[in-house]
Design a protein around this motif. Structure first.
Motif, PDB file in Angstrom:
ATOM      1  N   ASP A  11       0.861  -1.183   0.000  1.00  0.00           N
ATOM      2  CA  ASP A  11       0.000   0.000   0.000  1.00  0.00           C
ATOM      3  C   ASP A  11       0.895   1.229   0.000  1.00  0.00           C
ATOM      4  O   ASP A  11       2.105   1.132   0.232  1.00  0.00           O
ATOM      5  CB  ASP A  11      -0.907  -0.009   1.241  1.00  0.00           C
ATOM      6  CG  ASP A  11      -1.915   1.136   1.265  1.00  0.00           C
ATOM      7  OD1 ASP A  11      -2.237   1.682   0.195  1.00  0.00           O
ATOM      8  OD2 ASP A  11      -2.381   1.502   2.362  1.00  0.00           O
ATOM      9  N   GLY A  16      -3.439  -0.746   4.221  1.00  0.00           N
ATOM     10  CA  GLY A  16      -3.560  -2.167   3.932  1.00  0.00           C
ATOM     11  C   GLY A  16      -3.623  -3.050   5.162  1.00  0.00           C
ATOM     12  O   GLY A  16      -3.952  -4.238   5.067  1.00  0.00           O
ATOM     13  N   ALA A  74      -2.994  -3.923  -1.492  1.00  0.00           N
ATOM     14  CA  ALA A  74      -3.997  -3.565  -0.490  1.00  0.00           C
ATOM     15  C   ALA A  74      -4.276  -2.067  -0.532  1.00  0.00           C
ATOM     16  O   ALA A  74      -4.249  -1.367   0.486  1.00  0.00           O
ATOM     17  CB  ALA A  74      -3.521  -4.000   0.894  1.00  0.00           C
ATOM     18  N   CYS A  75      -4.569  -1.593  -1.726  1.00  0.00           N
ATOM     19  CA  CYS A  75      -4.764  -0.165  -1.975  1.00  0.00           C
ATOM     20  C   CYS A  75      -5.723  -0.037  -3.147  1.00  0.00           C
ATOM     21  O   CYS A  75      -5.436  -0.531  -4.251  1.00  0.00           O
ATOM     22  CB  CYS A  75      -3.425   0.480  -2.305  1.00  0.00           C
ATOM     23  SG  CYS A  75      -3.516   2.198  -2.871  1.00  0.00           S
ATOM     24  N   THR A 190      -8.379   1.600   1.706  1.00  0.00           N
ATOM     25  CA  THR A 190      -8.083   0.669   2.794  1.00  0.00           C
ATOM     26  C   THR A 190      -7.698   1.380   4.086  1.00  0.00           C
ATOM     27  O   THR A 190      -7.738   0.780   5.153  1.00  0.00           O
ATOM     28  CB  THR A 190      -6.966  -0.314   2.387  1.00  0.00           C
ATOM     29  OG1 THR A 190      -5.821   0.414   1.929  1.00  0.00           O
ATOM     30  CG2 THR A 190      -7.453  -1.253   1.284  1.00  0.00           C
TER      31      THR A 190
END
Length: 265
Positions: A11, A16, A74-75, A190
């Motif tokens: 991220d 994340g 995770a973004c 996130t």
């Protein structure tokens, strides 16, 4: 057999972690490397061209160093812009993050939902497509907030977000025409689930929040099904592309949350 290859989460910052948490609930023995592009933070105010060039190059270096079994972007911003290029560049499975518009539409009774993300995410055609496919009978209101990203980062660095600042950002949704009817908000960044308690405290009664973290965790578990893991949990690694005072403050907090090892890329 024991397989020590980690799952690599990536991220721009610490958002994340809202994906790491449900993943470790499902896979408690999975080694985790969490990489934050602190030198490029924040992504939400950058151009698509900058992100499309930066993310695949960084992930290539990270994969070369840590040899993960799986990469998780995770973004939401990086995923909506760079996911195809990353998948083309890497020879490991890559899981992206998308706004949870489908479950939000299933939850909504008023048929008005809010999408709260970064400025870069909420303007993406990908979001238009998700809304058309899964929320065609809903009014979908969007708001891009760079301030909430900074508040989430600050919270992990030890600075509690003020209720007034959080409420002011949510007003970007509720203050739009029809915004008073929003009953579900999609946390399309996130970082934002890290502030969900703060947002729920100042949102109108009955408003619910949804994010993609649990669904991503289930996808990771599916893709790694039947793979071997270390016999005992392994300490997580926290990697920053720039290790300054803010990052060291965040690292001190995360050392107590399973990430005692801090490195610079």
């Amino acid at each position: 057999m024991s397989d020590a290859r980690p799952i690599l989460f990536f991220d721009s910052g610490v958002g994340g972690l809202s994906v790491v948490a449900p993943t470790t609930e499902l896979l408690p023995r999975a080694p985790i490397v969490y990489a934050a592009d602190s030198a490029g933070f924040p992504y939400g105010t950058k151009s698509e061209a900058e992100i499309a060039a930066r993310v695949p190059a960084l992930l290539g270096r990270l994969v070369e160093r840590y040899r993960p079994r799986l990469v998780v972007i995770a973004c939401n911003t990086a995923s909506t812009i760079a996911l195809p290029a990353v998948r083309a560049a890497l020879d490991v499975p890559v899981v992206g993050t998308v706004p949870a518009i489908k479950p939000a539409a299933a939850m909504s009774e008023s048929r008005v939902i809010g999408v709260l993300g970064t400025e870069a995410t909420v303007r993406q055609p990908y979001v238009d497509d998700l809304a058309a496919r899964f929320a065609g009978d809903c009014t979908v209101l969007r708001h891009g907030s760079a301030a909430l990203v900074m508040l989430a980062e600050g919270a992990l660095a030890g600075v509690a977000p003020s209720p007034e600042a959080v409420a002011g950002e949510l007003q970007g949704l509720f203050g739009q025409p029809g915004g008073e009817r929003i009953d579900v908000i999609v946390n399309a960044c996130t970082h934002f689930p890290l502030l969900e308690g703060d947002m729920a405290a100042v949102a109108p009664a009955g408003v619910r929040f949804v994010d993609g973290g649990p669904g991503i965790a289930r996808r990771i578990a599916y893709l790694t099904d039947r793979q071997d893991w270390p016999e005992a949990p392994v300490a997580g690694r926290l990697v920053f592309t720039r290790l300054g005072a803010r990052e060291r403050a965040i690292a001190a907090t995360l050392a107590t949350r399973g990430f005692p090892v801090v490195e610079a890329l």
